[in-house]
Motif scaffolding. Structure first.
Motif, PDB file in Angstrom:
ATOM      1  N   UNK A  58     -27.238  70.618  96.953  1.00 22.18           N
ATOM      2  CA  UNK A  58     -27.758  70.370  95.609  1.00 22.18           C
ATOM      3  C   UNK A  58     -29.240  70.007  95.655  1.00 22.18           C
ATOM      4  N   UNK A  59     -29.632  69.211  96.662  1.00 22.73           N
ATOM      5  CA  UNK A  59     -31.042  68.838  96.794  1.00 22.73           C
ATOM      6  C   UNK A  59     -31.910  70.069  97.029  1.00 22.73           C
ATOM      7  N   UNK A  60     -31.502  70.922  97.963  1.00 25.53           N
ATOM      8  CA  UNK A  60     -32.294  72.125  98.261  1.00 25.53           C
ATOM      9  C   UNK A  60     -32.279  73.098  97.089  1.00 25.53           C
ATOM     10  N   UNK A 103     -35.686  80.767  99.773  1.00 29.96           N
ATOM     11  CA  UNK A 103     -36.107  79.691  98.887  1.00 29.96           C
ATOM     12  C   UNK A 103     -35.425  78.362  99.194  1.00 29.96           C
ATOM     13  N   UNK A 104     -34.125  78.372  99.474  1.00 34.84           N
ATOM     14  CA  UNK A 104     -33.428  77.112  99.736  1.00 34.84           C
ATOM     15  C   UNK A 104     -33.605  76.639 101.179  1.00 34.84           C
ATOM     16  N   UNK A 105     -33.523  77.568 102.134  1.00 35.03           N
ATOM     17  CA  UNK A 105     -33.663  77.162 103.544  1.00 35.03           C
ATOM     18  C   UNK A 105     -34.988  76.439 103.812  1.00 35.03           C
ATOM     19  N   UNK A 106     -36.150  76.928 103.307  1.00 37.29           N
ATOM     20  CA  UNK A 106     -37.396  76.202 103.560  1.00 37.29           C
ATOM     21  C   UNK A 106     -37.454  74.819 102.925  1.00 37.29           C
ATOM     22  N   UNK A 107     -36.566  74.541 101.955  1.00 38.19           N
ATOM     23  CA  UNK A 107     -36.549  73.225 101.306  1.00 38.19           C
ATOM     24  C   UNK A 107     -35.674  72.219 102.049  1.00 38.19           C
ATOM     25  N   UNK A 108     -35.054  72.652 103.137  1.00 35.67           N
ATOM     26  CA  UNK A 108     -34.172  71.756 103.886  1.00 35.67           C
ATOM     27  C   UNK A 108     -35.011  70.746 104.671  1.00 35.67           C
ATOM     28  N   UNK A 109     -34.703  69.452 104.605  1.00 32.93           N
ATOM     29  CA  UNK A 109     -35.486  68.448 105.334  1.00 32.93           C
ATOM     30  C   UNK A 109     -35.420  68.673 106.841  1.00 32.93           C
ATOM     31  N   UNK A 110     -36.423  68.126 107.531  1.00 32.43           N
ATOM     32  CA  UNK A 110     -36.500  68.262 108.988  1.00 32.43           C
ATOM     33  C   UNK A 110     -35.294  67.594 109.642  1.00 32.43           C
ATOM     34  N   UNK A 111     -34.734  68.268 110.637  1.00 31.10           N
ATOM     35  CA  UNK A 111     -33.595  67.726 111.362  1.00 31.10           C
ATOM     36  C   UNK A 111     -32.254  68.022 110.726  1.00 31.10           C
ATOM     37  N   UNK A 112     -32.233  68.683 109.583  1.00 29.81           N
ATOM     38  CA  UNK A 112     -30.981  69.020 108.921  1.00 29.81           C
ATOM     39  C   UNK A 112     -30.901  70.534 108.726  1.00 29.81           C
ATOM     40  N   UNK A 113     -29.694  71.048 108.548  1.00 30.22           N
ATOM     41  CA  UNK A 113     -29.491  72.489 108.403  1.00 30.22           C
ATOM     42  C   UNK A 113     -28.394  72.755 107.385  1.00 30.22           C
ATOM     43  N   UNK A 114     -28.670  73.707 106.493  1.00 36.35           N
ATOM     44  CA  UNK A 114     -27.680  74.073 105.480  1.00 36.35           C
ATOM     45  C   UNK A 114     -26.582  74.921 106.111  1.00 36.35           C
ATOM     46  N   UNK A 115     -25.343  74.541 105.844  1.00 37.21           N
ATOM     47  CA  UNK A 115     -24.190  75.295 106.332  1.00 37.21           C
ATOM     48  C   UNK A 115     -23.128  75.259 105.241  1.00 37.21           C
ATOM     49  N   UNK A 116     -22.981  76.366 104.524  1.00 34.05           N
ATOM     50  CA  UNK A 116     -22.076  76.407 103.378  1.00 34.05           C
ATOM     51  C   UNK A 116     -20.631  76.175 103.790  1.00 34.05           C
ATOM     52  N   UNK A 117     -20.285  76.536 105.040  1.00 33.31           N
ATOM     53  CA  UNK A 117     -18.902  76.371 105.489  1.00 33.31           C
ATOM     54  C   UNK A 117     -18.532  74.904 105.694  1.00 33.31           C
ATOM     55  N   UNK A 118     -19.550  74.056 105.878  1.00 34.55           N
ATOM     56  CA  UNK A 118     -19.283  72.626 106.044  1.00 34.55           C
ATOM     57  C   UNK A 118     -19.268  71.880 104.721  1.00 34.55           C
ATOM     58  N   UNK A 119     -19.499  72.612 103.624  1.00 38.60           N
ATOM     59  CA  UNK A 119     -19.462  71.996 102.303  1.00 38.60           C
ATOM     60  C   UNK A 119     -18.103  72.225 101.662  1.00 38.60           C
ATOM     61  N   UNK A 120     -17.894  71.643 100.508  1.00 41.37           N
ATOM     62  CA  UNK A 120     -16.621  71.812  99.796  1.00 41.37           C
ATOM     63  C   UNK A 120     -16.549  73.166  99.098  1.00 41.37           C
ATOM     64  N   UNK A 121     -17.702  73.858  98.974  1.00 41.14           N
ATOM     65  CA  UNK A 121     -17.729  75.142  98.276  1.00 41.14           C
ATOM     66  C   UNK A 121     -17.243  76.296  99.158  1.00 41.14           C
TER      67      UNK A 121
END
Length: 575
Positions: A257-259, A284-302
């Motif tokens: 949601x933040x990204x 657009x969303x990947x570059x907004x991810x904070x340092x040290x973190x990574x977006x992974x849709x499979x680890x979310x509830x969606x």
């Protein structure tokens, strides 16, 4: 696609089946582009959603940095210092003295193994190269000599062909637990020896914060600094405990949601719509991810990005439609939505987003058609005619200046026919300059219009182009019009080809992207045969009507500078 997927699977066996399907999708746009390196080598580039994902040289496949950012563990990696990147992007190979030796040792590679190069502190690859020697030979050589022949880097021309995104920040993997425990023990013993119960904040400085200059600091200043940092650590620890109380799934949902809001507020503009959902996530969303973190849709509830967007659509933040079969695009965004307005950009991204907003404002000023003025250069044959007015060979004149010079010459030499003032008497200079040899004995008078037109025809053609906000440019010859042709391909398929866009300040890649979004047809660019720095746009189908509307109405280009619109329907009229 099946053949390419099989070749990629054979070249990179570590890729799982789902990763392979994501890299080479069944339905999303996939293009093949032929390019040439500065050495003249033929290279085949595969692009997915306008980003180069693979390139092929002599039947060998290599991943681009865009692919390695999604799959950072695809190749064995070697690290170097951040200042070395500028040298690599400039065309240098990676020498062994510039390779950082990790405590866990190098990965075992053989000569000719394809490897990735990362920067110290970030696992995102910034270069792709071939090892010139094995790991054992590197160590035996005392880490001297050439280590890797670099083929492709972040910030090179191949990277510029994509969306020019930055490398994501991926934390280095900690594989040696014994080494980690030993370093923690050393920190504890150092803390006990120094007599302080709290850990030294200077131990947590990043490599980029280190300086070679010594700055003297008194005991009181050091104590005040440590006390302030300890207080800050206490507040951050409370915040981290609150965040840690959430499940990993809840944390990933919050990160998405933040990204998402960050990308909508700072990166996506109205002119970008319609926007492919896959491009929105990757660019657009990947570059907004904070340092040290990574977006992974499979680890979310969606679990799926489409479900996440459906949830956002239910909240009426955006609207998603399937413009072509199996491909979803974001067609509308409500930037006035309370959640979008209430979102605050994180501090680390504030300066970067401000700079990007200023760039986007400049971009949104739109295209301004250049001002084109025909000019004329004095040729050797016409020098006697222009000498009286003080002009020499090569002097540049406008059509009105030529007209005034001719009129003054005729009046000064009293060449106006007394019986009929519409005619001019031809003297020796006018005869040599404006008449052919066969006409010199037959023509004694010329009409004013005929005199001027003959003069303009025999002058050297030039033209002046003035782009918006730039100095005028004078070029030789008449300006070539934008050439639009319809070509017939196999199986009766038609392709629209557009040339000479660069002469009018239009980027062929940008025009191809806009047409592709408007007509939902495959578009690409290719070099114009016989030229060095020009490209032509090729788009499937007969797109004369869309081109006419874009060039004449949106770009406000005069119709006389566009060739091939004869069959286009008159704009503004109903069929």
């Amino acid at each position: 696609r099946r053949k390419l997927r099989a070749e990629v699977a054979a070249a990179f066996p570590s890729l799982a089946a789902d990763q392979l399907a994501e890299l080479i999708p069944n339905k999303e746009e996939l293009n093949i582009i032929k390019i040439y390196s500065h050495k003249g080598e033929a290279v085949t580039v595969y692009t997915n959603n306008k980003n180069p994902i693979l390139f092929e040289i002599e039947r060998a496949l290599y991943p681009t940095v865009y692919t390695l950012w999604v799959y950072p563990d695809l190749l064995p990696t070697f690290s170097t210092w951040p200042p070395v990147l500028q040298k690599l992007a400039g065309g240098a190979d990676l020498m062994l003295p510039g390779v950082v030796v990790p405590s866990s040792g190098f990965p075992q590679v053989e000569q000719g193994t394809l490897c990735a190069v990362t920067l110290l502190g970030n696992r995102s690859p910034v270069a792709v190269g071939i090892a010139t020697m094995s790991t054992a030979e590197m160590l035996a050589a005392g880490m001297k000599g050439k280590g890797f022949a670099v083929l492709h880097t972040y910030m090179d021309h191949l990277w510029e062909y994509g969306d020019k995104s930055y490398p994501p920040t991926l934390a280095p993997l900690v594989t040696d637990s014994a080494e980690r425990e030993s370093t923690e023990d050393e920190e504890e013993t150092e803390g006990k020896e120094s007599g302080s119960s709290s850990t030294d904040p200077l131990q947590h400085l990043d490599v980029g914060d280190l300086s070679l200059k010594e700055t003297p600091m008194g005991k009181e200043e050091l104590g005040e600094k440590r006390a302030a940092e300890t207080a800050e650590d206490g507040s951050t620890e409370v915040q981290q405990e609150a965040e840690d109380s959430r499940t990993p799934q809840e944390q990933m949902d919050a990160l998405f949601q933040q990204c998402f809001f960050h990308a909508l507020k700072c990166k996506v503009k109205k002119s970008d719509l319609p926007l492919l959902t896959s491009t929105f996530l990757r660019s657009h969303m990947f570059p907004c991810c904070p340092a040290g973190q990574q977006l992974d849709i499979k680890k979310s509830s969606y679990k799926k990005f489409s479900k996440f967007l459906q949830c956002m659509q239910q909240q009426k933040i955006l609207q998603v439609k399937e413009l072509s079969k199996g491909v979803e695009s974001i067609v509308e965004v409500d930037w006035k939505h309370p959640d979008v307005r209430a979102f605050a950009v994180p501090e680390g991204f504030a300066s970067a987003s401000a700079a990007q907003e200023s760039k986007s404002e400049d971009r949104e000023q739109g295209y301004h058609a250049p001002e084109i003025i025909p000019l004329y250069g004095v040729s050797t044959k016409l020098m006697p005619l222009f000498q009286e007015s003080g002009h020499k060979k090569g002097s540049i004149l406008s059509s009105s200046e030529v007209r005034n010079i001719i009129i003054n010459y005729v009046k000064t030499n009293e060449l106006v026919d007394e019986t009929n003032k519409n005619f001019v008497k031809v003297n020796a200079i006018l005869c040599d300059c404006l008449l052919d040899k066969s006409e010199q004995d037959e023509i004694s008078n010329l009409k004013w219009d005929d005199l001027l037109s003959r003069c303009l025809e025999r002058l050297q053609p030039l033209h002046q182009v003035t782009f918006y906000g730039q100095e005028p440019i004078v070029r030789k010859g008449n300006i070539e019009p934008i050439d639009i042709t319809i070509a017939q391909r196999s199986s009766n398929k038609k392709v629209t080809i557009i040339k000479n866009l660069e002469l009018y300040g239009l980027d062929p890649q940008c025009v191809a992207n806009i047409l592709q979004q408007k007509v939902q047809a495959s578009a690409s660019i290719a070099p114009v045969p016989g030229t060095k720095d020009r490209a032509q746009v090729q788009i499937q189908g007969n797109q004369i009507h869309h081109l006419a509307k874009m060039l004449l109405e949106e770009y406000q280009l005069p119709r006389k500078y566009i060739q091939g619109l004869e069959k286009a329907p008159k704009l503004g009229r109903k069929k």
